[in-house]
Design a protein around this motif. Structure first.
Motif, PDB file in Angstrom:
ATOM      1  N   THR A   1     -10.734   7.849  20.257  1.00  0.00           N
ATOM      2  CA  THR A   1      -9.789   8.951  19.925  1.00  0.00           C
ATOM      3  C   THR A   1      -9.751   9.653  18.410  1.00  0.00           C
ATOM      4  O   THR A   1      -9.750   8.677  17.552  1.00  0.00           O
ATOM      5  CB  THR A   1      -8.173   8.658  20.016  1.00  0.00           C
ATOM      6  OG1 THR A   1      -8.343   8.078  21.649  1.00  0.00           O
ATOM      7  CG2 THR A   1      -7.454   9.799  19.982  1.00  0.00           C
ATOM      8  N   PRO A   2      -9.993  10.869  18.116  1.00  0.00           N
ATOM      9  CA  PRO A   2     -10.106  11.333  16.788  1.00  0.00           C
ATOM     10  C   PRO A   2      -8.842  10.879  16.063  1.00  0.00           C
ATOM     11  O   PRO A   2      -7.833  11.003  16.809  1.00  0.00           O
ATOM     12  CB  PRO A   2     -10.295  12.903  16.859  1.00  0.00           C
ATOM     13  CG  PRO A   2     -11.034  12.822  18.370  1.00  0.00           C
ATOM     14  CD  PRO A   2     -10.277  11.870  19.071  1.00  0.00           C
TER      15      PRO A   2
ATOM     16  N   THR B   1     -12.261  -3.767  10.902  1.00  0.00           N
ATOM     17  CA  THR B   1     -13.278  -3.087  10.414  1.00  0.00           C
ATOM     18  C   THR B   1     -13.359  -3.321   8.889  1.00  0.00           C
ATOM     19  O   THR B   1     -12.921  -2.260   8.349  1.00  0.00           O
ATOM     20  CB  THR B   1     -13.306  -1.751  11.108  1.00  0.00           C
ATOM     21  OG1 THR B   1     -12.324  -1.102  10.724  1.00  0.00           O
ATOM     22  CG2 THR B   1     -13.678  -1.777  12.615  1.00  0.00           C
ATOM     23  N   LEU B   2     -13.633  -4.504   8.237  1.00  0.00           N
ATOM     24  CA  LEU B   2     -13.329  -4.548   6.926  1.00  0.00           C
ATOM     25  C   LEU B   2     -14.472  -4.210   5.950  1.00  0.00           C
ATOM     26  O   LEU B   2     -14.255  -3.505   5.025  1.00  0.00           O
ATOM     27  CB  LEU B   2     -12.946  -5.924   6.618  1.00  0.00           C
ATOM     28  CG  LEU B   2     -12.013  -6.405   5.393  1.00  0.00           C
ATOM     29  CD1 LEU B   2     -10.698  -5.578   5.662  1.00  0.00           C
ATOM     30  CD2 LEU B   2     -11.636  -7.500   5.336  1.00  0.00           C
ATOM     31  N   THR B   3     -15.976  -4.606   6.054  1.00  0.00           N
ATOM     32  CA  THR B   3     -16.732  -4.315   5.244  1.00  0.00           C
ATOM     33  C   THR B   3     -17.771  -3.780   5.503  1.00  0.00           C
ATOM     34  O   THR B   3     -18.496  -4.221   6.633  1.00  0.00           O
ATOM     35  CB  THR B   3     -17.177  -5.645   4.414  1.00  0.00           C
ATOM     36  OG1 THR B   3     -17.535  -6.832   5.274  1.00  0.00           O
ATOM     37  CG2 THR B   3     -15.741  -6.247   3.704  1.00  0.00           C
TER      38      THR B   3
ATOM     39  N   VAL C   1      -6.017   1.197  10.077  1.00  0.00           N
ATOM     40  CA  VAL C   1      -6.205   2.208   9.023  1.00  0.00           C
ATOM     41  C   VAL C   1      -6.883   3.351   9.953  1.00  0.00           C
ATOM     42  O   VAL C   1      -7.892   3.559  10.234  1.00  0.00           O
ATOM     43  CB  VAL C   1      -7.223   1.965   8.008  1.00  0.00           C
ATOM     44  CG1 VAL C   1      -7.308   3.415   7.260  1.00  0.00           C
ATOM     45  CG2 VAL C   1      -6.914   0.897   7.259  1.00  0.00           C
ATOM     46  N   CYS C   2      -5.782   4.344  10.314  1.00  0.00           N
ATOM     47  CA  CYS C   2      -6.189   5.421  11.315  1.00  0.00           C
ATOM     48  C   CYS C   2      -7.251   6.257  10.760  1.00  0.00           C
ATOM     49  O   CYS C   2      -8.015   7.034  11.747  1.00  0.00           O
ATOM     50  CB  CYS C   2      -4.902   6.297  11.624  1.00  0.00           C
ATOM     51  SG  CYS C   2      -3.751   5.146  12.111  1.00  0.00           S
ATOM     52  N   PHE C   3      -7.300   6.579   9.756  1.00  0.00           N
ATOM     53  CA  PHE C   3      -8.427   7.114   9.106  1.00  0.00           C
ATOM     54  C   PHE C   3      -8.658   6.960   7.360  1.00  0.00           C
ATOM     55  O   PHE C   3      -7.513   6.782   6.561  1.00  0.00           O
ATOM     56  CB  PHE C   3      -8.412   8.855   8.980  1.00  0.00           C
ATOM     57  CG  PHE C   3      -9.682   9.436   8.717  1.00  0.00           C
ATOM     58  CD1 PHE C   3     -10.506   9.592   9.606  1.00  0.00           C
ATOM     59  CD2 PHE C   3      -9.961   9.833   7.309  1.00  0.00           C
ATOM     60  CE1 PHE C   3     -11.862  10.280   9.237  1.00  0.00           C
ATOM     61  CE2 PHE C   3     -11.027  10.733   7.266  1.00  0.00           C
ATOM     62  CZ  PHE C   3     -12.181  10.685   8.083  1.00  0.00           C
ATOM     63  N   ASP C   4      -9.817   6.633   7.049  1.00  0.00           N
ATOM     64  CA  ASP C   4     -10.329   6.118   5.749  1.00  0.00           C
ATOM     65  C   ASP C   4     -11.057   7.214   5.084  1.00  0.00           C
ATOM     66  O   ASP C   4     -12.255   7.265   5.328  1.00  0.00           O
ATOM     67  CB  ASP C   4     -10.680   4.788   5.728  1.00  0.00           C
ATOM     68  CG  ASP C   4     -10.966   4.099   4.319  1.00  0.00           C
ATOM     69  OD1 ASP C   4     -10.269   4.506   3.509  1.00  0.00           O
ATOM     70  OD2 ASP C   4     -11.935   3.318   4.077  1.00  0.00           O
ATOM     71  N   THR C   5     -10.418   7.972   4.075  1.00  0.00           N
ATOM     72  CA  THR C   5     -11.198   8.905   3.309  1.00  0.00           C
ATOM     73  C   THR C   5     -11.828   8.004   2.056  1.00  0.00           C
ATOM     74  O   THR C   5     -12.890   8.606   1.519  1.00  0.00           O
ATOM     75  CB  THR C   5     -10.247   9.989   2.677  1.00  0.00           C
ATOM     76  OG1 THR C   5      -9.221   9.118   1.798  1.00  0.00           O
ATOM     77  CG2 THR C   5      -9.387  10.811   3.658  1.00  0.00           C
TER      78      THR C   5
ATOM     79  N   MET D   1     -17.990   8.664   5.572  1.00  0.00           N
ATOM     80  CA  MET D   1     -16.429   9.207   6.276  1.00  0.00           C
ATOM     81  C   MET D   1     -16.602   9.567   7.805  1.00  0.00           C
ATOM     82  O   MET D   1     -15.613   9.570   8.606  1.00  0.00           O
ATOM     83  CB  MET D   1     -15.874  10.499   5.543  1.00  0.00           C
ATOM     84  CG  MET D   1     -14.498  10.397   5.277  1.00  0.00           C
ATOM     85  SD  MET D   1     -13.490  11.685   4.539  1.00  0.00           S
ATOM     86  CE  MET D   1     -14.385  11.516   2.831  1.00  0.00           C
ATOM     87  N   ARG D   2     -17.584   9.967   8.221  1.00  0.00           N
ATOM     88  CA  ARG D   2     -17.820  10.440   9.335  1.00  0.00           C
ATOM     89  C   ARG D   2     -17.207   9.708  10.680  1.00  0.00           C
ATOM     90  O   ARG D   2     -16.681  10.170  11.629  1.00  0.00           O
ATOM     91  CB  ARG D   2     -19.416  10.724   9.882  1.00  0.00           C
ATOM     92  CG  ARG D   2     -19.622  11.106  11.081  1.00  0.00           C
ATOM     93  CD  ARG D   2     -19.102  12.759  11.644  1.00  0.00           C
ATOM     94  NE  ARG D   2     -19.514  13.027  12.914  1.00  0.00           N
ATOM     95  CZ  ARG D   2     -18.614  12.698  13.973  1.00  0.00           C
ATOM     96  NH1 ARG D   2     -17.722  11.839  13.872  1.00  0.00           N
ATOM     97  NH2 ARG D   2     -18.979  13.186  15.241  1.00  0.00           N
ATOM     98  N   LEU D   3     -17.432   8.486  10.442  1.00  0.00           N
ATOM     99  CA  LEU D   3     -17.058   7.578  11.761  1.00  0.00           C
ATOM    100  C   LEU D   3     -15.660   6.838  11.375  1.00  0.00           C
ATOM    101  O   LEU D   3     -15.071   5.835  12.014  1.00  0.00           O
ATOM    102  CB  LEU D   3     -18.092   6.508  12.232  1.00  0.00           C
ATOM    103  CG  LEU D   3     -19.011   6.925  12.748  1.00  0.00           C
ATOM    104  CD1 LEU D   3     -20.237   5.743  13.048  1.00  0.00           C
ATOM    105  CD2 LEU D   3     -19.030   7.771  13.959  1.00  0.00           C
ATOM    106  N   MET D   4     -14.847   7.273  10.345  1.00  0.00           N
ATOM    107  CA  MET D   4     -13.755   6.536   9.762  1.00  0.00           C
ATOM    108  C   MET D   4     -12.702   6.668  10.660  1.00  0.00           C
ATOM    109  O   MET D   4     -11.353   6.067  10.509  1.00  0.00           O
ATOM    110  CB  MET D   4     -13.378   6.876   8.492  1.00  0.00           C
ATOM    111  CG  MET D   4     -14.086   6.165   7.404  1.00  0.00           C
ATOM    112  SD  MET D   4     -14.333   4.447   7.403  1.00  0.00           S
ATOM    113  CE  MET D   4     -15.668   4.172   8.470  1.00  0.00           C
TER     114      MET D   4
END
Length: 464
Positions: free
Chosen positions: A156-157, A338-340, A231-235, A246-249
């Motif tokens: 889900t985006p 999804t840490l490193t 983290v729902c989205f990570d810039t 950033m594309r798959l964050m």
């Protein structure tokens, strides 16, 4: 979510198409023992028992069967029937001999699709697999459901899955399973979980950070804590990622998805544990209010952390959540994150990196991964690298200045927030599949979930 229940049913002797599982080594013997018409049709289709090969076998009176190549007999596992389930037409199927057992999972997940954003298409008819072991059916269906939940959440985006939406998913899960849920946000979050609040402070109010907690089970049962990075989205924050990074964050909440999927499985299977689920969820945004490189954040544990890089935010929110988990004196803590990128460089996308402070726990998780076809690879909590997290002005830094051992130093950072006398394992998972294989489409993926489930179901067997 895909309805998996009708796709795996007890075999009551009803008419069904036979599936012959054939491996390379046994192909010649199998072919020799078949009637001439089957030998001819198999050879005409070039069937040799190679993995994912399928041959339609002509029978008498319009009947037919299928030969399914499994490559190596010793490699039979969750995915050996997935290609057949994707390829064969609607109908009922049974194995010529034996029971599908773990391979039923691949059969079920071959029916999975994430089509929330696609124009509706005429659905394919179901391919139903018959099982002579009805006692295993519910577990296989629930394992498929847990996997699908992880995939759906990760796919889900971020525009449709912020912290409030993860909270909604957690509330739905708690209501479905009869669990208690609490959410800490706002001032209470800033006061009690300052690293979670600090990472999420740059987001807009409708995407404000929070800590979600679910409790389930008999309070007298062994206490198990599951912690998932949300983290729902990570810039990357002010240390902003390039567009390629950033594309798959949207998938940076994959740890939270794993924990919710695993928790659903534990509760549905009614394992005799007191389950404590902790999901710190934030959006790491760029704004005037975002935390900065060089800032000092105080943690729930009381340690101060110097921010060397705002893109190393997941370990910060996990630190506060792990501290909270340890306060309830569990006998086991598992965290998923999804840490490193360093773990992916070391092990690639398919192998979650396993770190553990307890050798028995590590061994049981590795065995669970091997037995369930969901492998892990243990990495070291190398004490000699602990000094890489030193800070001149705080108790520790959130990153190392050295461009090496990034997955190890991240795990060592987390270890600072886990009680030394509690068995703990950290799974650094990718939560994504970059290409499709049968039963495993490109997109969000549960990697490490079955390994953890196998460990837990063996250590705390259900009484039902």
């Amino acid at each position: 979510m895909t309805d998996f229940q009708p796709l795996l049913v007890a075999d009551k002797g009803e008419p069904a198409t036979l599936l012959y599982l054939v491996d390379r080594a046994g192909f010649d013997d199998w072919l020799t023992n078949q009637p001439e018409r089957i030998r001819q049709t198999a050879q005409a289709q070039g069937f040799r028992g190679e993995a994912r090969q399928i041959a339609i076998l002509a029978g008498d009176g319009g009947e037919w069967a299928a030969a399914v190549g499994v490559g190596k007999a010793e490699a039979l596992g969750p995915w050996c029937l997935a290609k057949a389930a994707e390829t064969l037409p609607e109908g009922r199927y049974r194995l010529h001999s034996g029971d599908p057992d773990a391979a039923a999972l691949g059969w079920l997940l071959a029916h999975y699709s994430f089509d929330r954003y696609k124009a509706p298409k005429a659905p394919r008819g179901p391919r139903v697999l018959l099982s002579a072991d009805p006692a295993r059916i519910d577990e296989m269906v629930q394992l498929a459901e847990a996997t699908a939940l992880v995939r759906d959440l990760v796919n889900t985006p971020a525009g449709d899955l912020g912290p409030a939406d993860i909270e909604a998913a957690a509330r739905s899960l708690a209501a479905e399973c009869g669990a208690e849920i609490s959410v800490t946000a706002g001032r209470a979050l800033a006061e009690g979980y300052p690293m979670i609040a600090g990472v999420g402070q740059g987001a807009t109010q409708d995407r404000a950070p929070r800590l979600i907690e679910i409790e389930w089970g008999n309070p007298a049962a062994p206490r198990v804590a599951l912690v998932g990075k949300g983290v729902c989205f990570d810039t990357g924050g002010l240390d902003i990622k390039p567009s390629s990074g950033m594309r798959l964050m949207k998938k940076d909440m994959g740890g939270a998805a794993h924990v919710l999927g695993l928790a659903r499985l534990i509760m549905k299977r009614r394992l005799p544990v007191r389950l404590h689920i902790l999901v710190p969820t934030v959006e790491n945004s760029v704004s005037g209010a975002a935390f900065r490189p060089g800032d000092i954040l105080k943690s729930r544990k009381g340690l101060t952390v110097e921010i060397g890089n705002t893109d190393a935010e997941g370990r910060l929110i996990l630190g506060d959540a792990l501290t909270r988990a340890g306060e309830s004196s569990p006998e086991l803590i598992l965290d998923f994150a999804t840490l490193t990128g360093a773990a992916r460089v070391a092990l690639g996308p398919d192998l979650p990196a396993l770190f553990a402070n307890d050798d028995r726990l590590a061994a049981d998780l590795l065995a669970g991964g091997t037995d369930s076809g969901d492998p892990l690879w243990r990495m070291p909590l190398w004490d000699g690298y602990d000094e890489m997290l030193a800070s001149d002005i705080a108790d520790l830094g959130n990153v190392s200045d050295a461009p090496m051992a990034g997955a190890v130093t991240a795990a060592l950072f987390l270890r600072r927030f886990v009680p030394a006398d509690v068995a703990w394992a950290h799974l650094d998972t990718f939560a994504w599949r970059s290409s499709s294989t049968p039963g495993r489409p490109k997109g969000g993926e549960a990697l490490g979930l079955r390994a953890a489930w196998t460990l837990l179901s063996r250590r705390y067997p259900s009484q039902e």
